[in-house]
Design an enzyme around this catalytic site. Structure first.
Site, PDB file in Angstrom:
ATOM      1  N   LYS A  52       0.709  -1.264  -0.032  1.00  0.00           N
ATOM      2  CA  LYS A  52      -0.008  -0.028   0.008  1.00  0.00           C
ATOM      3  C   LYS A  52       0.848   1.421   0.019  1.00  0.00           C
ATOM      4  O   LYS A  52       0.669   2.115  -0.607  1.00  0.00           O
ATOM      5  CB  LYS A  52      -1.009  -0.023   1.292  1.00  0.00           C
ATOM      6  N   GLN A  96      -4.614  -1.578   9.657  1.00  0.00           N
ATOM      7  CA  GLN A  96      -4.485  -2.900   9.143  1.00  0.00           C
ATOM      8  C   GLN A  96      -5.087  -3.915   9.980  1.00  0.00           C
ATOM      9  O   GLN A  96      -4.713  -4.020  11.257  1.00  0.00           O
ATOM     10  CB  GLN A  96      -3.109  -3.240   8.758  1.00  0.00           C
ATOM     11  N   ASP A 119     -10.941   2.767   3.934  1.00  0.00           N
ATOM     12  CA  ASP A 119     -11.482   1.250   4.168  1.00  0.00           C
ATOM     13  C   ASP A 119     -12.658   1.093   4.266  1.00  0.00           C
ATOM     14  O   ASP A 119     -13.228   0.025   3.787  1.00  0.00           O
ATOM     15  CB  ASP A 119     -10.666   0.614   5.453  1.00  0.00           C
TER      16      ASP A 119
HETATM   17  N1  GUN Z   1      -7.135  -6.871   6.389  1.00  0.00           N
HETATM   18  C1  GUN Z   1      -7.295  -7.594   5.204  1.00  0.00           C
HETATM   19  N2  GUN Z   1      -7.964  -6.825   4.304  1.00  0.00           N
HETATM   20  C2  GUN Z   1      -7.897  -5.565   4.924  1.00  0.00           C
HETATM   21  C3  GUN Z   1      -8.270  -4.295   4.318  1.00  0.00           C
HETATM   22  O1  GUN Z   1      -9.025  -4.385   3.214  1.00  0.00           O
HETATM   23  N3  GUN Z   1      -8.238  -3.472   4.902  1.00  0.00           N
HETATM   24  C4  GUN Z   1      -7.505  -3.286   6.271  1.00  0.00           C
HETATM   25  N4  GUN Z   1      -7.391  -2.237   7.100  1.00  0.00           N
HETATM   26  N5  GUN Z   1      -7.121  -4.654   6.764  1.00  0.00           N
HETATM   27  C5  GUN Z   1      -7.345  -5.628   6.025  1.00  0.00           C
END
Ligand code: GUN
Length: 299
Positions: A52, A96, A119
């Protein structure tokens, strides 16, 4: 059978965001800025967050990575989020997941300011999405929609079967495929671990979204000819032939399912890459929204 190529589509999305970001800067506007919070040392989370951050660089965004210890107390995390909420330069915040067990995930998600909730996990974002109002759509479902749109896949009147009901993928994609829009207008069946006759239901599907996190779960006998198969699984399985010691497996038995499909996403190289592209879209929109509306920092 056509592969839905996440590399090509995510690159097209990223190129467009990069160009729009150059234009923002040329107009003297601020640079989009994503802040990611990573707690502990979960290998998969480390990889996702690194991707990311790298993707932010690629499109000309600013990024901030806040790393916290696996044993961090909830108070420290709450304080970190409040600081990011109040930082006028930060447009998007993501924490995350999964979080260590001492941290209450729901509470943490609810603390992120909805204007920065890139998100799309905040209850306010979810509520708006359910009602079809403009909001941040969670990145993986959003990425799937972008993929369907790119390949102009017909969804109207189709029967979509979603396997999995997580807040991150299964539930939101079921709502989005069902809305009165394109991509959408599907009749949606949501299946999960307690669904009897899963095979019979899958055999009725024009579109299958496999999002249950069980490697190679969807087999060829569960898929009808010419179905569209979207594989959301990304599970690490031990593989001594790989330098890393693991291979990434999807939820679909790709080798046997692919020949039956009209379209299918590979793993890796499918939905995973689209998730990041969609997150960048949300961050760009969060930044633009702030430019348009001015700052609204306290709810
Ligand atoms: N863990 C797995 N997928 C995601 C996501 O799309 N966003 C976040 N913040 N954590 C995740």
């Amino acid at each position: 059978m056509q592969i839905l190529d996440g590399k090509i589509v995510s690159q097209a999305v990223k190129d467009s965001i990069k160009e729009k970001t150059v234009q923002l800067k040329a107009q003297g506007k601020k640079t989009p800025h994503l802040a990611a919070v990573l707690i502990g040392n979960n290998g998969a989370s480390e990889t996702y967050v690194a991707s990311k951050v790298k993707s932010c660089e690629e499109v000309g965004f600013k990024s901030t990575l806040v790393r916290l210890d696996a044993e961090v107390g909830e108070a420290v995390l709450v304080n970190t989020i409040e600081q990011l909420n109040n930082d006028v330069d930060v447009d998007g915040i993501l924490v995350q997941l999964p979080l260590p067990k001492q941290i209450n995930e729901e509470k943490v998600i609810s603390l992120i300011h909805p204007d920065k909730d890139v998100d799309g996990f905040h209850p306010m974002s979810v509520g708006k999405m359910v009602q079809g109002l403009p909001t941040f759509i969670p990145a993986t479902p959003y990425g799937i929609l972008l993929m369907l749109e790119h390949y102009k896949i017909e969804t109207k009147g189709k029967h979509a079967v979603v396997i999995g009901r997580s807040n991150i993928v299964g539930r939101p994609i079921s709502i989005l495929l069902n809305r009165n829009a394109y991509p959408g207008n599907c009749t949606v069946t949501v299946c999960h671990s307690h669904t009897p006759n899963l095979k019979e239901i899958c055999l009725q599907a024009d579109i299958i979204v496999a999002a249950l996190g069980k490697p190679q779960f969807l087999t060829a006998d569960m898929v009808k000819e010419n179905a569209v198969v979207i594989d959301v699984g990304i599970t690490r399985v031990a593989d001594t032939t790989k330098k890393s010691g693991f291979a990434i497996k999807g939820d679909v038995d790709f080798a046997n399912v692919a020949p039956k499909c009209s379209y299918i996403t590979p793993v890796p190289g499918g939905v995973g890459l689209m998730t990041i592209a969609a997150l960048l879209m949300n961050t760009y929109n969060a930044c633009l929204q702030k430019e348009v509306e001015g700052l609204k920092l306290k709810v």
